[in-house]
Scaffold this motif. Structure first.
Motif, PDB file in Angstrom:
ATOM      1  N   ASN A 183     -28.713 -49.962 -18.134  1.00  0.00           N
ATOM      2  CA  ASN A 183     -28.117 -48.631 -18.015  1.00  0.00           C
ATOM      3  C   ASN A 183     -28.639 -47.972 -16.738  1.00  0.00           C
ATOM      4  O   ASN A 183     -29.838 -47.812 -16.557  1.00  0.00           O
ATOM      5  CB  ASN A 183     -28.503 -47.801 -19.250  1.00  0.00           C
ATOM      6  N   ARG A 184     -27.722 -47.569 -15.843  1.00  0.00           N
ATOM      7  CA  ARG A 184     -28.130 -47.050 -14.533  1.00  0.00           C
ATOM      8  C   ARG A 184     -28.874 -45.715 -14.649  1.00  0.00           C
ATOM      9  O   ARG A 184     -29.844 -45.467 -13.943  1.00  0.00           O
ATOM     10  CB  ARG A 184     -26.905 -46.888 -13.618  1.00  0.00           C
ATOM     11  N   GLU A 185     -28.425 -44.849 -15.547  1.00  0.00           N
ATOM     12  CA  GLU A 185     -29.093 -43.562 -15.721  1.00  0.00           C
ATOM     13  C   GLU A 185     -30.526 -43.759 -16.203  1.00  0.00           C
ATOM     14  O   GLU A 185     -31.452 -43.081 -15.740  1.00  0.00           O
ATOM     15  CB  GLU A 185     -28.323 -42.683 -16.706  1.00  0.00           C
ATOM     16  N   GLU A 186     -30.722 -44.690 -17.130  1.00  0.00           N
ATOM     17  CA  GLU A 186     -32.062 -44.970 -17.630  1.00  0.00           C
ATOM     18  C   GLU A 186     -32.934 -45.598 -16.552  1.00  0.00           C
ATOM     19  O   GLU A 186     -34.136 -45.320 -16.479  1.00  0.00           O
ATOM     20  CB  GLU A 186     -31.980 -45.881 -18.857  1.00  0.00           C
ATOM     21  N   ALA A 187     -32.333 -46.427 -15.695  1.00  0.00           N
ATOM     22  CA  ALA A 187     -33.074 -47.026 -14.590  1.00  0.00           C
ATOM     23  C   ALA A 187     -33.572 -45.949 -13.630  1.00  0.00           C
ATOM     24  O   ALA A 187     -34.714 -45.997 -13.143  1.00  0.00           O
ATOM     25  CB  ALA A 187     -32.194 -48.028 -13.841  1.00  0.00           C
ATOM     26  N   ILE A 188     -32.725 -44.961 -13.358  1.00  0.00           N
ATOM     27  CA  ILE A 188     -33.129 -43.838 -12.497  1.00  0.00           C
ATOM     28  C   ILE A 188     -34.254 -43.051 -13.162  1.00  0.00           C
ATOM     29  O   ILE A 188     -35.240 -42.675 -12.522  1.00  0.00           O
ATOM     30  CB  ILE A 188     -31.927 -42.925 -12.194  1.00  0.00           C
ATOM     31  N   GLY A 189     -34.127 -42.795 -14.476  1.00  0.00           N
ATOM     32  CA  GLY A 189     -35.163 -42.077 -15.211  1.00  0.00           C
ATOM     33  C   GLY A 189     -36.485 -42.816 -15.189  1.00  0.00           C
ATOM     34  O   GLY A 189     -37.553 -42.190 -15.098  1.00  0.00           O
ATOM     35  N   PHE A 190     -36.434 -44.131 -15.258  1.00  0.00           N
ATOM     36  CA  PHE A 190     -37.644 -44.950 -15.166  1.00  0.00           C
ATOM     37  C   PHE A 190     -38.390 -44.630 -13.874  1.00  0.00           C
ATOM     38  O   PHE A 190     -39.594 -44.336 -13.882  1.00  0.00           O
ATOM     39  CB  PHE A 190     -37.251 -46.427 -15.225  1.00  0.00           C
ATOM     40  N   GLY A 191     -37.675 -44.649 -12.751  1.00  0.00           N
ATOM     41  CA  GLY A 191     -38.311 -44.348 -11.473  1.00  0.00           C
ATOM     42  C   GLY A 191     -38.764 -42.905 -11.376  1.00  0.00           C
ATOM     43  O   GLY A 191     -39.880 -42.612 -10.914  1.00  0.00           O
ATOM     44  N   ARG A 192     -37.909 -41.991 -11.817  1.00  0.00           N
ATOM     45  CA  ARG A 192     -38.258 -40.562 -11.752  1.00  0.00           C
ATOM     46  C   ARG A 192     -39.499 -40.249 -12.587  1.00  0.00           C
ATOM     47  O   ARG A 192     -40.340 -39.447 -12.186  1.00  0.00           O
ATOM     48  CB  ARG A 192     -37.086 -39.723 -12.264  1.00  0.00           C
TER      49      ARG A 192
ATOM     50  N   ASP B 144     -38.461 -45.533 -21.247  1.00  0.00           N
ATOM     51  CA  ASP B 144     -38.705 -46.282 -22.485  1.00  0.00           C
ATOM     52  C   ASP B 144     -37.416 -46.959 -22.963  1.00  0.00           C
ATOM     53  O   ASP B 144     -37.428 -48.131 -23.358  1.00  0.00           O
ATOM     54  CB  ASP B 144     -39.223 -45.350 -23.588  1.00  0.00           C
ATOM     55  N   SER B 145     -36.326 -46.201 -22.937  1.00  0.00           N
ATOM     56  CA  SER B 145     -35.035 -46.761 -23.352  1.00  0.00           C
ATOM     57  C   SER B 145     -34.617 -47.898 -22.423  1.00  0.00           C
ATOM     58  O   SER B 145     -34.056 -48.909 -22.861  1.00  0.00           O
ATOM     59  CB  SER B 145     -33.958 -45.670 -23.354  1.00  0.00           C
ATOM     60  N   TYR B 146     -34.910 -47.719 -21.140  1.00  0.00           N
ATOM     61  CA  TYR B 146     -34.576 -48.739 -20.147  1.00  0.00           C
ATOM     62  C   TYR B 146     -35.301 -50.045 -20.443  1.00  0.00           C
ATOM     63  O   TYR B 146     -34.685 -51.120 -20.496  1.00  0.00           O
ATOM     64  CB  TYR B 146     -34.952 -48.216 -18.760  1.00  0.00           C
ATOM     65  N   THR B 147     -36.610 -49.970 -20.671  1.00  0.00           N
ATOM     66  CA  THR B 147     -37.368 -51.192 -20.910  1.00  0.00           C
ATOM     67  C   THR B 147     -36.985 -51.844 -22.240  1.00  0.00           C
ATOM     68  O   THR B 147     -36.956 -53.065 -22.343  1.00  0.00           O
ATOM     69  CB  THR B 147     -38.891 -50.923 -20.890  1.00  0.00           C
ATOM     70  N   LYS B 148     -36.665 -51.015 -23.241  1.00  0.00           N
ATOM     71  CA  LYS B 148     -36.272 -51.581 -24.532  1.00  0.00           C
ATOM     72  C   LYS B 148     -34.969 -52.362 -24.438  1.00  0.00           C
ATOM     73  O   LYS B 148     -34.694 -53.241 -25.263  1.00  0.00           O
ATOM     74  CB  LYS B 148     -36.140 -50.464 -25.570  1.00  0.00           C
ATOM     75  N   SER B 149     -34.155 -52.042 -23.426  1.00  0.00           N
ATOM     76  CA  SER B 149     -32.873 -52.732 -23.269  1.00  0.00           C
ATOM     77  C   SER B 149     -33.019 -54.077 -22.566  1.00  0.00           C
ATOM     78  O   SER B 149     -32.079 -54.878 -22.548  1.00  0.00           O
ATOM     79  CB  SER B 149     -31.900 -51.861 -22.469  1.00  0.00           C
ATOM     80  N   LEU B 150     -34.198 -54.322 -21.985  1.00  0.00           N
ATOM     81  CA  LEU B 150     -34.396 -55.568 -21.246  1.00  0.00           C
ATOM     82  C   LEU B 150     -34.729 -56.713 -22.204  1.00  0.00           C
ATOM     83  O   LEU B 150     -35.486 -56.525 -23.162  1.00  0.00           O
ATOM     84  CB  LEU B 150     -35.544 -55.409 -20.240  1.00  0.00           C
TER      85      LEU B 150
ATOM     86  N   ILE C 252     -45.568 -52.591 -17.623  1.00  0.00           N
ATOM     87  CA  ILE C 252     -46.909 -52.277 -17.105  1.00  0.00           C
ATOM     88  C   ILE C 252     -46.964 -50.894 -16.459  1.00  0.00           C
ATOM     89  O   ILE C 252     -47.779 -50.052 -16.884  1.00  0.00           O
ATOM     90  CB  ILE C 252     -47.398 -53.385 -16.147  1.00  0.00           C
ATOM     91  N   PRO C 253     -46.137 -50.580 -15.448  1.00  0.00           N
ATOM     92  CA  PRO C 253     -46.239 -49.231 -14.864  1.00  0.00           C
ATOM     93  C   PRO C 253     -45.863 -48.135 -15.839  1.00  0.00           C
ATOM     94  O   PRO C 253     -46.412 -47.027 -15.787  1.00  0.00           O
ATOM     95  CB  PRO C 253     -45.272 -49.283 -13.673  1.00  0.00           C
ATOM     96  N   LEU C 254     -44.934 -48.430 -16.764  1.00  0.00           N
ATOM     97  CA  LEU C 254     -44.534 -47.423 -17.734  1.00  0.00           C
ATOM     98  C   LEU C 254     -45.677 -47.113 -18.699  1.00  0.00           C
ATOM     99  O   LEU C 254     -45.951 -45.940 -19.011  1.00  0.00           O
ATOM    100  CB  LEU C 254     -43.300 -47.898 -18.504  1.00  0.00           C
ATOM    101  N   THR C 255     -46.371 -48.145 -19.163  1.00  0.00           N
ATOM    102  CA  THR C 255     -47.524 -47.958 -20.045  1.00  0.00           C
ATOM    103  C   THR C 255     -48.615 -47.149 -19.337  1.00  0.00           C
ATOM    104  O   THR C 255     -49.203 -46.230 -19.922  1.00  0.00           O
ATOM    105  CB  THR C 255     -48.096 -49.326 -20.479  1.00  0.00           C
ATOM    106  N   LEU C 256     -48.871 -47.470 -18.083  1.00  0.00           N
ATOM    107  CA  LEU C 256     -49.896 -46.750 -17.313  1.00  0.00           C
ATOM    108  C   LEU C 256     -49.489 -45.299 -17.064  1.00  0.00           C
ATOM    109  O   LEU C 256     -50.332 -44.395 -17.080  1.00  0.00           O
ATOM    110  CB  LEU C 256     -50.147 -47.460 -15.981  1.00  0.00           C
ATOM    111  N   ALA C 257     -48.197 -45.065 -16.853  1.00  0.00           N
ATOM    112  CA  ALA C 257     -47.717 -43.696 -16.631  1.00  0.00           C
ATOM    113  C   ALA C 257     -47.910 -42.845 -17.881  1.00  0.00           C
ATOM    114  O   ALA C 257     -48.381 -41.700 -17.807  1.00  0.00           O
ATOM    115  CB  ALA C 257     -46.252 -43.720 -16.223  1.00  0.00           C
TER     116      ALA C 257
END
Length: 270
Positions: free
Chosen positions: A168-177, A220-226, A237-242
């Motif tokens: 999902n592109r919106e979730e991918a953007i949210g991941f970075g943001r 979180d939603s982005y990674t769960k979709s992978l 890894i970066p999401l957990t650290l964030a």
């Protein structure tokens, strides 16, 4: 030492956090992600350089962008590094060797990585030249997309290029943001000292925490979709650290300790 080994050595020196998951990626994908990460890190170090005038930063970043836009399959390392040649003595290694990192990308995905780096360099130039003036939430959204949300999109394209993973592109953007918002919170006091604030007018720490939590929830939603595999672990890894960094900041601590980081990475990597 071949270029991939040199790139991993530089990666380890600039970010142990990303060195670990990138080293675990399979051949092909590892070169692509290494190239993308080091290209982005190269221009990020220019944007954040403490001793360069903002207009000089803009000039270097725009020249890098133009070189990447004119890139072709026969471009040389010398042509790639022309934009930083005059500033090599001031820049860290990861920045003045950006042309080598760009040429590391596999030919079938290199144009996408170069395009993303060129676009980000232009955006960084704009923000540097305007001294990162963030007055509204829209400005904040623009900035966090410029330097991080767009990276989420690039990662999605890399996963798709490697094994046709759809995200999902919106979730991918949210991941970075989300990752960038946590960085803003972590560096808030240092930024104030150099006369820069990424907080919209009227925003307090609580507002930025809320912004970070919302975007991390998209992450979180982005990674769960992978699917299970290298892309999932890379993003976890970066999401957990964030998330963990956000928690320690709320407790009044400046950042995670190195022990904290290695413990969390070990948990994700099993």
């Amino acid at each position: 030492m071949n270029l991939q080994k040199e790139a991993l050595k530089t990666l380890k020196e600039t970010s142990r956090t990303f060195y670990i998951p990138i080293c675990r990626l399979p051949n092909g994908l590892q070169e692509a992600v290494t190239s993308a990460y080091l290209c982005m890190r190269a221009i990020d170090e220019i944007e954040d350089h403490p001793d360069l005038d903002n207009n000089i930063k803009g000039k270097i970043l725009r020249e890098i962008s133009l070189i990447l836009q004119s890139g072709h399959e026969n471009i040389t390392r010398e042509e790639m590094t022309e934009a930083v040649k005059s500033y090599e003595h001031l820049l860290p290694e990861v920045s003045y060797r950006f042309g080598e990192w760009a040429l590391l990308a596999p030919p079938t995905i290199a144009p996408r990585i170069w395009d993303a780096t060129a676009a980000m360099a232009d955006r960084m130039a704009y923000w540097a030249e305007n001294n990162w003036k963030i007055k509204t939430k829209s400005h904040l959204d623009q900035y966090t997309f410029s330097v991080a949300g767009a990276v989420g999109l690039l990662l999605s394209d890399l996963w798709g290029w490697y094994d046709n993973t759809q995200t999902n592109r919106e979730e991918a953007i949210g991941f970075g943001r989300g990752l960038q918002a946590v960085n803003i919170l972590r560096n808030h006091q240092e930024d104030k000292i150099r006369g820069v604030s990424f907080f919209p007018e009227g925003w307090q720490l609580e507002d930025m925490h809320k912004y970070a939590r919302y975007n991390l929830s998209l992450g979180d939603s982005y990674t769960k979709s992978l699917p299970k595999g290298p892309a999932l672990q890379f993003c976890q890894i970066p999401l957990t650290l964030a998330h963990a960094t956000l928690e320690v900041l709320i407790l009044g601590k400046p950042k995670l300790t190195r022990n904290d980081v290695m413990t969390l990475v070990a948990q994700v990597c099993g």
